[in-house]
Design an enzyme around this catalytic site. Sequence first.
Site, PDB file in Angstrom:
ATOM      1  N   ASP A  92     115.853  35.374-135.315  1.00 58.94           N
ATOM      2  CA  ASP A  92     117.273  35.832-135.823  1.00 58.94           C
ATOM      3  C   ASP A  92     117.933  34.424-135.992  1.00 58.94           C
ATOM      4  O   ASP A  92     117.341  33.475-135.492  1.00 58.94           O
ATOM      5  CB  ASP A  92     118.012  36.392-134.574  1.00 58.94           C
ATOM      6  CG  ASP A  92     119.437  36.954-135.046  1.00 58.94           C
ATOM      7  OD1 ASP A  92     119.444  36.434-136.323  1.00 58.94           O
ATOM      8  OD2 ASP A  92     119.884  37.222-134.239  1.00 58.94           O
ATOM      9  N   SER A  93     118.733  34.205-137.195  1.00 55.21           N
ATOM     10  CA  SER A  93     119.207  33.042-137.671  1.00 55.21           C
ATOM     11  C   SER A  93     120.260  32.512-136.702  1.00 55.21           C
ATOM     12  O   SER A  93     120.817  31.348-136.870  1.00 55.21           O
ATOM     13  CB  SER A  93     119.790  33.349-138.880  1.00 55.21           C
ATOM     14  OG  SER A  93     120.782  33.943-139.018  1.00 55.21           O
ATOM     15  N   GLY A  95     123.340  33.915-136.203  1.00 56.60           N
ATOM     16  CA  GLY A  95     124.690  34.375-136.747  1.00 56.60           C
ATOM     17  C   GLY A  95     125.265  35.143-135.736  1.00 56.60           C
ATOM     18  O   GLY A  95     126.491  35.120-135.601  1.00 56.60           O
ATOM     19  N   TYR A  96     124.646  35.939-134.982  1.00 57.48           N
ATOM     20  CA  TYR A  96     125.126  37.026-134.123  1.00 57.48           C
ATOM     21  C   TYR A  96     125.547  36.067-132.887  1.00 57.48           C
ATOM     22  O   TYR A  96     126.849  36.510-132.255  1.00 57.48           O
ATOM     23  CB  TYR A  96     124.030  37.992-133.542  1.00 57.48           C
ATOM     24  CG  TYR A  96     124.637  38.879-132.625  1.00 57.48           C
ATOM     25  CD1 TYR A  96     125.499  40.072-132.826  1.00 57.48           C
ATOM     26  CD2 TYR A  96     124.379  38.813-131.336  1.00 57.48           C
ATOM     27  CE1 TYR A  96     126.131  40.892-131.860  1.00 57.48           C
ATOM     28  CE2 TYR A  96     124.810  39.520-130.327  1.00 57.48           C
ATOM     29  CZ  TYR A  96     125.864  40.552-130.403  1.00 57.48           C
ATOM     30  OH  TYR A  96     126.341  41.366-129.675  1.00 57.48           O
ATOM     31  N   ASP A 146     124.195  34.606-141.640  1.00 60.44           N
ATOM     32  CA  ASP A 146     125.010  35.558-142.036  1.00 60.44           C
ATOM     33  C   ASP A 146     126.257  35.458-140.951  1.00 60.44           C
ATOM     34  O   ASP A 146     126.216  34.918-140.104  1.00 60.44           O
ATOM     35  CB  ASP A 146     124.486  36.925-142.254  1.00 60.44           C
ATOM     36  CG  ASP A 146     123.996  37.517-140.724  1.00 60.44           C
ATOM     37  OD1 ASP A 146     123.602  36.538-140.014  1.00 60.44           O
ATOM     38  OD2 ASP A 146     124.262  38.608-140.496  1.00 60.44           O
ATOM     39  N   GLY A 221     125.373  43.646-138.514  1.00 63.37           N
ATOM     40  CA  GLY A 221     126.539  44.112-137.920  1.00 63.37           C
ATOM     41  C   GLY A 221     126.678  45.419-137.447  1.00 63.37           C
ATOM     42  O   GLY A 221     127.888  46.084-137.476  1.00 63.37           O
ATOM     43  N   ASP A 271     114.739  45.445-132.486  1.00 61.69           N
ATOM     44  CA  ASP A 271     114.874  44.703-131.398  1.00 61.69           C
ATOM     45  C   ASP A 271     115.987  44.805-130.729  1.00 61.69           C
ATOM     46  O   ASP A 271     117.204  45.294-131.151  1.00 61.69           O
ATOM     47  CB  ASP A 271     114.680  43.247-131.627  1.00 61.69           C
ATOM     48  CG  ASP A 271     116.311  42.714-132.218  1.00 61.69           C
ATOM     49  OD1 ASP A 271     116.779  42.140-131.176  1.00 61.69           O
ATOM     50  OD2 ASP A 271     116.655  42.807-133.240  1.00 61.69           O
TER      51      ASP A 271
END
Length: 376
Positions: A92-93, A95-96, A146, A221, A271
């Site tokens: 995951d980048s 962002g979350y 994102d 999101g 995930d």
Amino acid sequence: MKYSLLHKDKASKARAGEIITDHGTIQTPIFMPVGTVGTVKGIHQRELRDDINPDIILGNTYHLYLRPGIDILERAGGLHKFMGWDRNILTDSGGYQVYSLSGNRKIKEEGVNFKSHIDGSSHFFSPESVMEVQRVIGADIIMAFDECTPYPCDYGYAKRSMHMTHRWLDRCISHLNKTPTKYGYSQAFFPIVQGSTYKDLRKQSAEYIAEADAVGNAIGGLSVGEPAEEMYEMSEIVCDILPEDKPRYLMGVGTPLNILENIALGVDMFDCVMPTRNARNGMLFTAHGTINIKNKKWEDDFSAIDEMGITWVDTEYSKAYLRHLFAANEYLGKQIATIHNLGFYLWLTRQAREHIIAGDFAKWKETMVKQMDKRL
């Protein structure tokens, strides 16, 4: 990366496919255990590989960037070698995670200024720097940077955020086109659909992401507090637009029921921290419902943890013994529960695949939903 769509269910939109990368084959639908900082919390890689046997696990750019840091990871030869894992990894980048920092970050067009949750130090993530960090980590599948909007979210904010996520996507692609991979194998890039719970924004975002023509696509999101019905509605809208010949990844979802319902809508990859986090709190997922192993009712229940379970812990230990370990605050209890829950999640998605191939997924799903929606 190569994806093949092999089977489609006749009574739903469920699909069975196959992803091939330089680190092996991923059979979909698939659940990816979350290994945030280079470890699936509470268990050894050997247990993960031999007992749970996932085709792919997930790591996190934000956390790995902070600890152990990209210098260590690069000197180690990437995350695969650092953690001793020779199968697929998705990152995951971040962002979350940046979204979840709330008061400790500032989002602007250039990127995000944030403070570390570890020591309060200041850092900056841009689409370009996040792509470079993921190059160093060396995951097989890497995600676009994102902005994940909260729920509920004002329409105007959701729209502005979505457009910024799209602009960031273009910057991610541009940077990746200029930079080579680092360790002699390829990396697949997935953009992320945003738009909160607004139908028109989700449609617009899905169309933009589809036009990017990446090898796979993600839906972000969701699972941020919205009702399950809204999650399913957004998933269906997006899956109907994203290309059929590419894998679809729903990020951060969810409960076993959520996973089955979204498989039925056409999602391939999942995930979530739920199986490991809930395991550490004594909640076990089974095909017949959930068990709170801390309850006194299990104190003298000497039956196996789960007679239908696929891991060795399920029949090696009794419910009474596992309850005793939690009551005594012995870490072994958390480890046993973690192995069980991850084994169950992998069993569930693999059973879904088998029933899609057999042509009776929709009927099987309805039976499973009724069975699992119980407290034992």
